[in-house]
Design a protein around this motif. Structure first.
Motif, short mmCIF file in Angstrom:
data_model
loop_
_atom_site.label_atom_id
_atom_site.label_comp_id
_atom_site.label_asym_id
_atom_site.label_seq_id
_atom_site.Cartn_x
_atom_site.Cartn_y
_atom_site.Cartn_z
N ALA A 16 0.82 -1.21 0.00
CA ALA A 16 0.00 0.00 0.00
C ALA A 16 0.85 1.26 0.00
N VAL A 17 2.08 1.16 0.51
CA VAL A 17 2.99 2.30 0.52
C VAL A 17 3.62 2.51 -0.85
N GLN A 18 3.77 1.42 -1.62
CA GLN A 18 4.43 1.52 -2.92
C GLN A 18 3.66 2.45 -3.86
N ARG A 19 4.40 3.32 -4.53
CA ARG A 19 3.79 4.26 -5.48
C ARG A 19 3.57 3.58 -6.84
N PRO A 20 2.72 4.15 -7.67
CA PRO A 20 2.47 3.56 -8.99
C PRO A 20 3.72 3.39 -9.84
N ASP A 21 4.75 4.23 -9.63
CA ASP A 21 5.97 4.12 -10.42
C ASP A 21 6.91 3.02 -9.91
N GLY A 22 6.52 2.33 -8.81
CA GLY A 22 7.32 1.25 -8.27
C GLY A 22 8.14 1.62 -7.06
N SER A 23 8.31 2.90 -6.79
CA SER A 23 9.12 3.33 -5.65
C SER A 23 8.41 3.04 -4.34
N ILE A 24 9.19 2.75 -3.30
CA ILE A 24 8.64 2.43 -1.98
C ILE A 24 9.23 3.40 -0.96
N PRO A 25 8.52 4.48 -0.66
CA PRO A 25 9.02 5.42 0.34
C PRO A 25 8.91 4.84 1.75
N TRP A 26 9.43 5.56 2.71
CA TRP A 26 9.36 5.10 4.09
C TRP A 26 7.90 4.89 4.51
N PHE A 27 7.05 5.84 4.14
CA PHE A 27 5.62 5.78 4.41
C PHE A 27 4.94 6.66 3.37
N VAL A 28 3.64 6.57 3.25
CA VAL A 28 2.93 7.35 2.24
C VAL A 28 3.22 8.84 2.45
N GLY A 29 3.74 9.48 1.40
CA GLY A 29 4.09 10.89 1.48
C GLY A 29 5.48 11.15 2.00
N GLY A 30 6.19 10.09 2.43
CA GLY A 30 7.53 10.26 2.97
C GLY A 30 8.61 10.16 1.90
N HIS A 31 9.85 10.21 2.35
CA HIS A 31 10.96 10.13 1.40
C HIS A 31 11.38 8.68 1.20
N LEU A 32 12.15 8.45 0.19
CA LEU A 32 12.70 7.13 -0.15
C LEU A 32 14.21 7.19 -0.11
N ASP A 33 14.84 6.16 0.43
CA ASP A 33 16.27 5.97 0.19
C ASP A 33 16.44 4.59 -0.46
N PRO A 34 17.44 4.42 -1.33
CA PRO A 34 17.54 3.19 -2.12
C PRO A 34 17.74 1.92 -1.30
N TRP A 35 18.42 2.01 -0.14
CA TRP A 35 18.65 0.83 0.68
C TRP A 35 17.33 0.31 1.26
N ASP A 36 16.57 1.19 1.90
CA ASP A 36 15.32 0.76 2.52
C ASP A 36 14.27 0.40 1.47
N HIS A 37 14.29 1.08 0.35
CA HIS A 37 13.43 0.71 -0.78
C HIS A 37 13.69 -0.75 -1.19
N THR A 38 14.96 -1.12 -1.27
CA THR A 38 15.33 -2.49 -1.65
C THR A 38 14.90 -3.49 -0.59
N GLU A 39 15.09 -3.16 0.68
CA GLU A 39 14.68 -4.06 1.75
C GLU A 39 13.18 -4.34 1.69
N ALA A 40 12.39 -3.30 1.43
CA ALA A 40 10.94 -3.50 1.32
C ALA A 40 10.60 -4.37 0.11
N ALA A 41 11.33 -4.19 -0.99
CA ALA A 41 11.10 -5.02 -2.17
C ALA A 41 11.42 -6.48 -1.88
N MET A 42 12.46 -6.74 -1.10
CA MET A 42 12.80 -8.11 -0.73
C MET A 42 11.67 -8.75 0.06
#
Length: 355
Positions: A16-42
């Motif tokens: 539900a946090v993942q955006r339509p473009d595939g990015s996964i921010p910390w929370f809805v409306g929050g920022h994304l960093d590539p490490w935590d984005h990858t952890e969520a994808a895993m």
């Protein structure tokens, strides 16, 4: 441990946090960093949500810079922190190998190979003569002189996963093998080459989580600082001198304990932090126990991701145990390659090379 329904709710929360473009921010409306984005994808991959995980990796592919890196933070796709952190860039390797082990998608791995090779090139340019990897290029592109133990330990795991991908694709990378050996040697034998961040629990357990440290030395390291960082019935402190336990650090320590054969203690820690669970399946980032207060007041996708990965490791899920166990396994032949054995590295006064 979590029930099947609880795992499903947590995965739904991450999705539900993942955006339509595939990015996964910390929370809805929050920022994304590539490490935590990858952890969520895993975590999405563990639950069989491979399409969502692939979209996350495609987002990384679309945003990679010409030098192979990613910026440290994005909000709604816009760069908000122009530093380029090495371990943020390297973690793509861990996510990609985990994704491939779970999906067997050869075509996607081949398509991502140039992105991975570029990312590894970026971090190897930051490797110091002593083997440690400087932790970032600043917003002007200048490498900082310092290295972080946590980041370097994470990058050791990433290099091993990158080598696994290279071997699988028949693309030998001797430079990566040498770099991994020198980095592993620095993590294991030269604490003086890293900034002193010993008050942070991550510096305590990350050499184990990152697969560099095993055996009696690893057990001794856990024992030496257990009382400093572990708060019984609550979890793991983020910082030794603050009354604040955090979900992600607790889950990561649980994975490290599992890797040492301490599954009972790992399960206990995972059970403690269920107090951070929200009814939507996500987890609050942390708890200030002196004030009996949730802080910060945010439920992060990466904390939920760490919980799912800890649950997967403790449950014996093969792809997750392969990337965090590190030792040779029957899964995909031989687990994670070591490259140059860190024990074969020899150091002079300021440089480490193959012995």
């Amino acid at each position: 441990m979590l029930t099947v329904d609880q795992v499903a709710a947590t995965i739904d929360g991450i999705a539900a946090v993942q955006r339509p473009d595939g990015s996964i921010p910390w929370f809805v409306g929050g920022h994304l960093d590539p490490w935590d984005h990858t952890e969520a994808a895993m975590a999405l991959d563990v639950a069989g949500r491979h399409d969502e995980a692939e979209r996350a990796y495609r987002w990384l592919a679309s945003r990679q810079e010409p030098d192979g890196s990613w910026y440290a933070a994005y909000v709604d796709g816009e760069v908000t922190d122009r530093n380029k952190e090495a371990n943020f860039t390297a973690y793509l390797a861990v996510g990609l190998w985990h994704h491939h082990l779970l999906t067997g998608d050869e075509e996607f791995l081949v398509r991502m190979w140039p992105k991975l090779r570029a990312a590894m090139g970026f971090i190897l340019e930051l490797q110091a003569p002593g083997g440690e990897i400087r932790w970032k290029r600043d917003e002007h592109g200048v490498p900082v002189p310092d290295a972080l133990l946590t980041g370097s330990a994470s990058m050791y795991q990433a290099l091993r996963c990158a080598l696994a991908i290279a071997e699988h694709l028949g693309e030998p990378q001797p430079d990566w093998e040498l770099a991994a050996g020198r980095l592993g040697h620095a993590v294991l034998s030269h604490p003086e080459r890293f900034l002193d961040k010993s008050r942070y629990s991550m510096d305590w357990y990350y050499p184990i989580l990152g697969t560099a440290l095993r055996g009696p030395a690893a057990n001794g390291r856990i024992k030496d600082a257990w009382d400093t960082f572990v708060v019984p019935d609550l979890g793991v402190r983020c910082v030794s001198d603050r009354p604040w336990v955090t979900g992600a650090e607790s889950c990561e320590l649980a994975i490290a304990l599992w890797a040492l054969g301490e599954s009972d203690r790992a399960v206990e820690i995972v059970s403690w932090i269920q107090r951070l669970r929200h009814e939507d399946g996500l987890y609050w980032t942390g708890y200030v126990f002196e004030d009996d207060a949730i802080w910060p007041v945010e439920r992060t996708a990466w904390t939920a991701g760490a919980m799912i990965l800890a649950t997967a490791a403790l449950g014996g899920e093969p792809a997750t145990t392969a990337v965090f166990g590190g030792a040779p396994t029957a899964f995909e032949g031989d687990g994670l390659p070591v490259g140059l054995d860190p024990a074969q590295v020899r150091c002079g006064s300021d440089i480490c090379v193959r012995g």
